[in-house]
Design a protein around this motif. Structure first.
Motif, PDB file in Angstrom:
ATOM      1  N   GLU A 183       7.554  54.297 -29.488  1.00 31.19           N
ATOM      2  CA  GLU A 183       5.990  54.582 -29.598  1.00 31.19           C
ATOM      3  C   GLU A 183       5.192  53.339 -30.302  1.00 31.19           C
ATOM      4  N   ILE A 184       4.128  53.085 -29.881  1.00 29.70           N
ATOM      5  CA  ILE A 184       3.394  52.260 -30.602  1.00 29.70           C
ATOM      6  C   ILE A 184       1.958  52.780 -30.494  1.00 29.70           C
ATOM      7  N   SER A 185       1.159  52.225 -31.461  1.00 27.57           N
ATOM      8  CA  SER A 185      -0.443  52.778 -31.641  1.00 27.57           C
ATOM      9  C   SER A 185      -1.055  51.839 -30.410  1.00 27.57           C
ATOM     10  N   PRO A 186      -2.160  52.667 -30.093  1.00 29.72           N
ATOM     11  CA  PRO A 186      -2.969  52.022 -28.926  1.00 29.72           C
ATOM     12  C   PRO A 186      -3.303  50.674 -29.029  1.00 29.72           C
ATOM     13  N   SER A 187      -3.502  50.261 -30.211  1.00 33.37           N
ATOM     14  CA  SER A 187      -4.190  48.853 -30.764  1.00 33.37           C
ATOM     15  C   SER A 187      -2.925  47.813 -30.793  1.00 33.37           C
ATOM     16  N   ALA A 188      -1.760  48.353 -30.865  1.00 32.97           N
ATOM     17  CA  ALA A 188      -0.814  47.471 -31.240  1.00 32.97           C
ATOM     18  C   ALA A 188      -0.991  46.112 -30.383  1.00 32.97           C
ATOM     19  N   GLU A 189      -0.532  45.043 -30.982  1.00 34.31           N
ATOM     20  CA  GLU A 189      -0.465  43.622 -30.069  1.00 34.31           C
ATOM     21  C   GLU A 189       0.842  43.399 -29.728  1.00 34.31           C
ATOM     22  N   ARG A 190       2.078  44.211 -30.256  1.00 36.82           N
ATOM     23  CA  ARG A 190       3.318  43.924 -29.729  1.00 36.82           C
ATOM     24  C   ARG A 190       3.837  45.020 -29.031  1.00 36.82           C
ATOM     25  N   TYR A 191       5.057  45.052 -28.676  1.00 38.57           N
ATOM     26  CA  TYR A 191       5.634  46.196 -27.703  1.00 38.57           C
ATOM     27  C   TYR A 191       6.593  46.978 -28.290  1.00 38.57           C
ATOM     28  N   SER A 192       6.641  46.982 -29.674  1.00 42.38           N
ATOM     29  CA  SER A 192       7.500  48.244 -30.348  1.00 42.38           C
ATOM     30  C   SER A 192       7.043  47.965 -31.890  1.00 42.38           C
ATOM     31  N   LEU A 193       7.211  49.184 -32.532  1.00 44.51           N
ATOM     32  CA  LEU A 193       6.878  49.421 -33.947  1.00 44.51           C
ATOM     33  C   LEU A 193       7.033  48.424 -34.917  1.00 44.51           C
ATOM     34  N   TYR A 194       8.492  47.937 -34.513  1.00 44.27           N
ATOM     35  CA  TYR A 194       8.989  47.146 -35.642  1.00 44.27           C
ATOM     36  C   TYR A 194       9.270  45.595 -35.276  1.00 44.27           C
ATOM     37  N   GLU A 198      11.958  45.040 -28.727  1.00 41.79           N
ATOM     38  CA  GLU A 198      11.426  44.228 -27.733  1.00 41.79           C
ATOM     39  C   GLU A 198      12.068  43.106 -27.351  1.00 41.79           C
ATOM     40  N   ALA A 199      12.429  42.294 -28.477  1.00 39.20           N
ATOM     41  CA  ALA A 199      13.421  41.062 -28.451  1.00 39.20           C
ATOM     42  C   ALA A 199      14.722  41.438 -27.707  1.00 39.20           C
ATOM     43  N   ILE A 200      15.155  42.461 -28.094  1.00 42.65           N
ATOM     44  CA  ILE A 200      16.610  42.600 -27.871  1.00 42.65           C
ATOM     45  C   ILE A 200      16.734  43.517 -26.344  1.00 42.65           C
ATOM     46  N   ALA A 201      15.843  44.334 -26.248  1.00 42.40           N
ATOM     47  CA  ALA A 201      16.049  45.058 -24.735  1.00 42.40           C
ATOM     48  C   ALA A 201      16.063  44.197 -23.647  1.00 42.40           C
ATOM     49  N   ASP A 202      16.879  44.411 -22.513  1.00 41.79           N
ATOM     50  CA  ASP A 202      16.848  43.653 -21.182  1.00 41.79           C
ATOM     51  C   ASP A 202      15.356  43.752 -20.402  1.00 41.79           C
ATOM     52  N   GLY A 203      14.785  44.855 -20.883  1.00 41.67           N
ATOM     53  CA  GLY A 203      13.628  44.878 -20.040  1.00 41.67           C
ATOM     54  C   GLY A 203      12.396  45.793 -20.942  1.00 41.67           C
ATOM     55  N   VAL A 222       5.293  46.350 -15.924  1.00 40.97           N
ATOM     56  CA  VAL A 222       6.601  45.704 -16.144  1.00 40.97           C
ATOM     57  C   VAL A 222       6.459  44.606 -16.767  1.00 40.97           C
ATOM     58  N   VAL A 223       6.864  44.298 -18.038  1.00 39.96           N
ATOM     59  CA  VAL A 223       6.603  43.135 -18.673  1.00 39.96           C
ATOM     60  C   VAL A 223       7.536  42.292 -18.672  1.00 39.96           C
ATOM     61  N   LYS A 224       8.839  42.766 -18.717  1.00 39.79           N
ATOM     62  CA  LYS A 224      10.120  41.878 -18.547  1.00 39.79           C
ATOM     63  C   LYS A 224      11.319  42.731 -18.081  1.00 39.79           C
ATOM     64  N   MET A 225      11.954  42.310 -16.866  1.00 38.75           N
ATOM     65  CA  MET A 225      13.128  42.921 -16.722  1.00 38.75           C
ATOM     66  C   MET A 225      14.286  41.906 -16.134  1.00 38.75           C
ATOM     67  N   ARG A 226      15.140  41.760 -17.110  1.00 37.49           N
ATOM     68  CA  ARG A 226      16.452  40.927 -16.768  1.00 37.49           C
ATOM     69  C   ARG A 226      17.151  41.251 -15.483  1.00 37.49           C
ATOM     70  N   GLY A 227      17.680  40.286 -14.689  1.00 38.65           N
ATOM     71  CA  GLY A 227      18.424  40.582 -13.675  1.00 38.65           C
ATOM     72  C   GLY A 227      17.543  41.094 -12.271  1.00 38.65           C
ATOM     73  N   THR A 228      16.145  40.939 -12.482  1.00 39.07           N
ATOM     74  CA  THR A 228      15.666  41.193 -11.148  1.00 39.07           C
ATOM     75  C   THR A 228      14.163  40.432 -11.114  1.00 39.07           C
ATOM     76  N   ASN A 229      13.876  40.083  -9.830  1.00 34.36           N
ATOM     77  CA  ASN A 229      12.395  39.883  -9.732  1.00 34.36           C
ATOM     78  C   ASN A 229      11.442  40.945  -9.598  1.00 34.36           C
TER      79      ASN A 229
END
Lengths: 258, 191
Positions: A183-194, A198-203, A222-229
């Motif tokens: 969950e993030i706030s609507p105005s957040a400039e990153r993809y996760s609260l902490y 986001e840095a660790i997930a595969d996608g 879809v911003v990032k997804m390892r292992g696929t175009n």
């Protein structure tokens, strides 16, 4: 260099897929999520994260895979009542144990985690408990809704990093394709609260509410997804009894950032 | 004499699934609707998805009832009623879109109705390009029609787009000629 390019492409093609069953999303991902990946589904409230993750599990269960929904924020019984009555939903999936709901507070209780702040040992125990559940139930698809609520009890960046890394590895080692709801706030400039998840997930799949001339549209990207175009364009989605439907966001000649 | 509903249905029946711009006038409006949703859809055993952007779906339904047209296989995507704050009553075969500017949601509702219809073939009637042009810029409208038509083509559906004679800009007319397979004129006299 050319060889490297070829081998990278081949690797992308060879990865086994876990089709989400959501036609539009599978098209965006060229067939589905690479099996074993841990994906962060992130967005503000009302963007359809929980609904999407439930649909992912229902399709998995219908395809014969064992699926687990770990509910952290609300009791799964209450959750089920508010879920869209899908045309394709079959209640026997729950009775047969293909679709299992577990409330995280019950896991905390069984592990004796009564303190609001969890220790590093608690993190290890929690990851072990989730791994055991996956083993016992032969789970192939898992959702944690939400990982933000778990992180809330971890407090430090180190513990959050440790938890996400370990849980991701534990699930991936077991061939489990997992969605972590964030969950993030609507105005957040990153993809996760902490900022760690986001840095660790595969996608990373970003879900949002886009306001355009007074209209509010639900969007998915879809911003990032390892292992696929995959497509990185923004799509508009609708939550319907036939499942989640997606169409491209119209630009109308706009060059705006949103 | 303008084209009759049966003549229109006959002409459409000879075509493979296509995107057709149908030029109409006020006086040929209801004949065109009847030709598409009654004669043509019945003849080809198609479900009709009626995108009402010009007048509320309830007004169309009232007319279809007077004309004694079977409503069993006609579904509406209505982008007018919400804007007019007249959508308090839920009607089974009507899906509402909040405004005519939410073009993506119009596509999504059409997609949903097609999924719900299963294997049945579909004719999608967009009434009208001129009504949508009131609320949308030519650029976004062109993008919408282009994506909608290509999406429906891939699903082997017929799509008919009403264009009201004398109310289209050159930009809209050019766009329609570009994206549609052909143009039929409802106002053209029968042979």
């Amino acid at each position: 260099m050319a060889e490297e390019g070829v081998s990278a492409d081949s690797e992308v093609l060879e990865r086994d897929r876990c089709p989400t069953g959501i036609e539009g999303l599978d098209n965006i991902l060229n067939g589905g999520i690479p099996r074993g990946n841990t994906i962060l589904f992130t967005g503000s409230c009302g963007t359809g994260k929980t609904t999407l993750s439930l649909e992912y599990l229902v399709h998995g269960a219908l395809a014969g895979e064992n699926c687990l929904f770990v509910s952290v924020t609300e009791a799964s019984e209450k959750l089920m009542k508010n879920v869209i009555p899908y045309d394709f939903f079959d209640e026997s999936l729950i009775k047969k144990g293909k679709l299992v709901f577990v409330d995280m507070p019950i896991i905390y209780e069984r592990l004796g985690m009564t303190e609001m702040e969890l220790s590093m040992e608690d993190v290890e125990a929690l990851v072990r408990a989730l791994g055991n559940l996956v083993d016992e139930l032969s789970i192939k698809r898992l959702v944690i809704d939400s990982v933000t609520s778990v992180c809330y009890r971890l407090k430090t960046e180190e513990k959050i990093r440790n938890f996400i890394l370990k849980v991701g590895k534990a699930l991936s080692d077991r061939g489990c394709t997992s969605l972590l709801i964030s969950e993030i706030s609507p105005s957040a400039e990153r993809y996760s609260l902490y900022g760690v998840e986001e840095a660790i997930a595969d996608g990373i799949v970003l879900m949002g509410n886009l306001e355009r001339r007074g209209d509010l549209l639900r969007t998915l990207q879809v911003v990032k997804m390892r292992g696929t175009n995959h497509s990185r364009a923004k799509y508009v989605l609708d939550l319907t009894p036939a499942g989640i439907l997606l169409v491209p966001l119209l630009k109308g000649g706009s060059t705006g950032g949103n | 004499m303008p084209k009759s509903p049966s003549k229109l249905a006959d002409e459409l029946s000879e075509l493979p699934p296509s995107a057709i711009a149908l030029s109409i006038r006020d006086e040929t409006y209801f004949d065109a609707i009847r030709g598409v949703v009654d004669r043509f859809a019945t003849k080809k055993d198609l479900n009709t998805i009626y995108i009402s952007a010009a007048i509320p779906s309830q007004s169309i339904i009232d007319v279809l009832k007077i004309l004694e047209i079977d409503m069993g296989r006609i579904y509406f995507v209505d982008s007018v009623s919400h804007t007019m704050m007249s959508a308090s009553k839920k009607v089974d075969n009507v899906l509402l879109v909040e405004s005519s500017t939410m073009l993506e949601n119009i596509m999504l509702k059409v997609d949903y109705l097609m999924k719900k219809g299963g294997d049945k073939g579909n004719v999608i009637l967009l009434d009208s390009i001129n009504a949508l042009a009131i609320h949308n810029s030519p650029k976004i409208l062109s993008e919408f029609v282009h994506i909608l038509i290509n999406n429906l083509r891939a699903k082997n559906a017929y799509i008919l787009i009403f264009s009201i004679e004398g109310f289209s800009s050159d930009e809209i007319n050019n766009m329609m000629s570009f994206v549609c397979d052909l143009t039929l004129d409802m106002n053209e006299e029968d042979d």
